[in-house]
Design a protein around this motif. Sequence first.
Motif, short mmCIF file in Angstrom:
data_model
loop_
_atom_site.label_atom_id
_atom_site.label_comp_id
_atom_site.label_asym_id
_atom_site.label_seq_id
_atom_site.Cartn_x
_atom_site.Cartn_y
_atom_site.Cartn_z
N TRP A 105 55.89 0.91 59.15
CA TRP A 105 54.96 1.06 58.26
C TRP A 105 55.04 2.62 58.22
CZ3 TRP A 105 52.37 -2.36 55.55
CH2 TRP A 105 52.18 -3.54 56.04
N GLY A 106 54.88 3.18 56.93
CA GLY A 106 54.89 4.45 56.71
C GLY A 106 56.39 5.12 57.01
N GLU A 107 56.31 6.25 57.84
CA GLU A 107 57.74 6.84 58.19
C GLU A 107 58.39 6.40 59.39
OE1 GLU A 107 58.05 11.46 57.07
OE2 GLU A 107 55.98 11.11 57.69
N SER A 108 57.70 5.60 60.18
CA SER A 108 58.39 5.11 61.57
C SER A 108 59.29 4.03 61.28
CB SER A 108 57.11 4.26 62.26
OG SER A 108 56.44 5.55 62.76
N ASP A 109 60.34 3.87 62.11
CA ASP A 109 61.47 2.85 62.00
C ASP A 109 60.78 1.43 62.01
OD1 ASP A 109 63.57 4.77 62.02
OD2 ASP A 109 64.01 4.46 64.21
N GLY A 110 61.73 0.47 61.34
CA GLY A 110 61.30 -0.71 61.52
C GLY A 110 61.87 -1.46 60.43
N GLU A 111 62.79 -2.46 60.35
CA GLU A 111 62.99 -3.16 59.11
C GLU A 111 62.89 -4.77 59.41
OE1 GLU A 111 63.85 -2.41 56.39
OE2 GLU A 111 64.11 -0.28 56.49
N PRO A 112 62.52 -5.66 58.50
CA PRO A 112 62.05 -5.10 57.25
C PRO A 112 60.78 -4.19 57.09
CG PRO A 112 61.60 -7.57 57.41
CD PRO A 112 62.30 -6.99 58.63
N ARG A 113 60.54 -3.62 56.11
CA ARG A 113 59.23 -3.02 55.92
C ARG A 113 58.13 -4.03 55.74
NH1 ARG A 113 59.92 0.99 58.51
NH2 ARG A 113 58.09 1.94 57.52
N ASN A 114 56.92 -3.21 56.34
CA ASN A 114 55.71 -4.18 56.34
C ASN A 114 55.59 -5.47 57.33
OD1 ASN A 114 55.58 -2.36 54.26
ND2 ASN A 114 54.57 -3.62 52.95
N LEU A 115 56.66 -5.38 58.26
CA LEU A 115 56.59 -6.48 59.12
C LEU A 115 55.61 -6.59 60.15
CD1 LEU A 115 58.48 -8.93 60.20
CD2 LEU A 115 59.12 -7.27 62.00
N VAL A 116 54.89 -7.69 60.38
CA VAL A 116 53.91 -7.83 61.08
C VAL A 116 54.36 -8.11 62.60
CG1 VAL A 116 52.02 -9.37 62.04
CG2 VAL A 116 52.18 -8.81 59.57
N ALA A 117 54.21 -7.23 63.56
CA ALA A 117 54.60 -7.08 65.02
C ALA A 117 53.76 -6.53 65.99
CB ALA A 117 56.05 -6.19 64.97
N PRO A 118 52.85 -7.29 66.21
CA PRO A 118 51.67 -6.89 67.31
C PRO A 118 52.17 -6.24 68.49
CG PRO A 118 51.32 -9.27 66.94
CD PRO A 118 52.38 -9.04 65.86
N GLU A 119 52.98 -6.95 69.03
CA GLU A 119 53.55 -6.24 70.31
C GLU A 119 53.89 -5.03 70.38
OE1 GLU A 119 57.03 -6.97 73.88
OE2 GLU A 119 56.57 -8.64 72.56
#
Length: 344
Positions: A105-119
């Motif tokens: 989310w936002g400016e933080s890393d992570g693909e695909p965007r808007n992924l749900v990853a509670p851990e």
Amino acid sequence: MKRLALLLALAASSFTTLGATLPTGADNFYKSDTVTVERVTFKNQYHMEVVGNLVRPKAASNATASAAVIVGHPMGAVKEQSSMLYAQKLAEQGFVTLAIDLPFWGESDGEPRNLVAPEMYSEAFSAAVDYLGTRDFIDRTRIGVLGVCGSGSFAISAAKMDPRLRAIATVSMYDMGDVTRNGLGQSVSLEQRKAMLAKAAEQRYTEFTTGKGIFLDYLPTQLPADADPVTREFWAFYRTPRGIAIPKGRTLETTQNRMLTSEVRFVNFYPFNDIETISPRPMLFIAGSEAHSLEFSQKAYALAGQPKALHVVPGAGHVDLYDRADVIPFDKLTRFFVANLSAD
């Protein structure tokens, strides 16, 4: 910038068309003149870059190590929505604060965007402690956390594993696991949950073969005439100039919305299990008396060990506590963190 201006104009037009007015005291984009804001980055244990805004009182002295509070944004939001208001207000009271964008989310890393990853969301709070606790101007024994909406449950999840989080507060908390499994007010049956899981599982084939995620349209750009009250409440914040914040590379249509195949990860998320093990670290739960999410703060309070407190804001709804500076009990939060993050 032209596209953003157009989106804001469209949202403003929709807002006016619906006859809505900005709630009194709403100040999501508050800018304090007594603090400094610095964009910072740090790595989590997955070697992903987490981005945050470090907020410091201008009067702070580097000679004295300060207490710090990490602030997490609502689920599906970014640090510029609600959390920066809290970060600045607390910094005005002498705390160093760090408003973070959760991974994906936002400016933080992570693909695909808007992924749900509670851990990974929970890990982000511990990574923020790593960062703050290695700054010369922070007392690493005096770090607290404040989670707004879904971040309340992620902060609790982190605190169960990370005793360095010395004081835990939540505002308008959502238990993202419970609401995904059972709906608000336990309105979703087991059969409905199974149907949701079956749909998501089948949908993975399409996403795998096309390489494209299928996003749920939780919050459309235009509010349907038959929208339910909860959708209307969120829409009035996320789809109007009151709270619009569109990260780089995103559009108004994609902010907030997630893939069903991703959303179902919340079914295995149980933040309140073993919440009593956080004791004797103090916990504060703040929610509005009219909030559709009040049940989650009440449940967490009932399960938590001592010391704990539940503060219900009379007349306030869920989103009221995102940005209505005249309603949010900043004094209550200040007293909580002062009392529990004070130097011995």
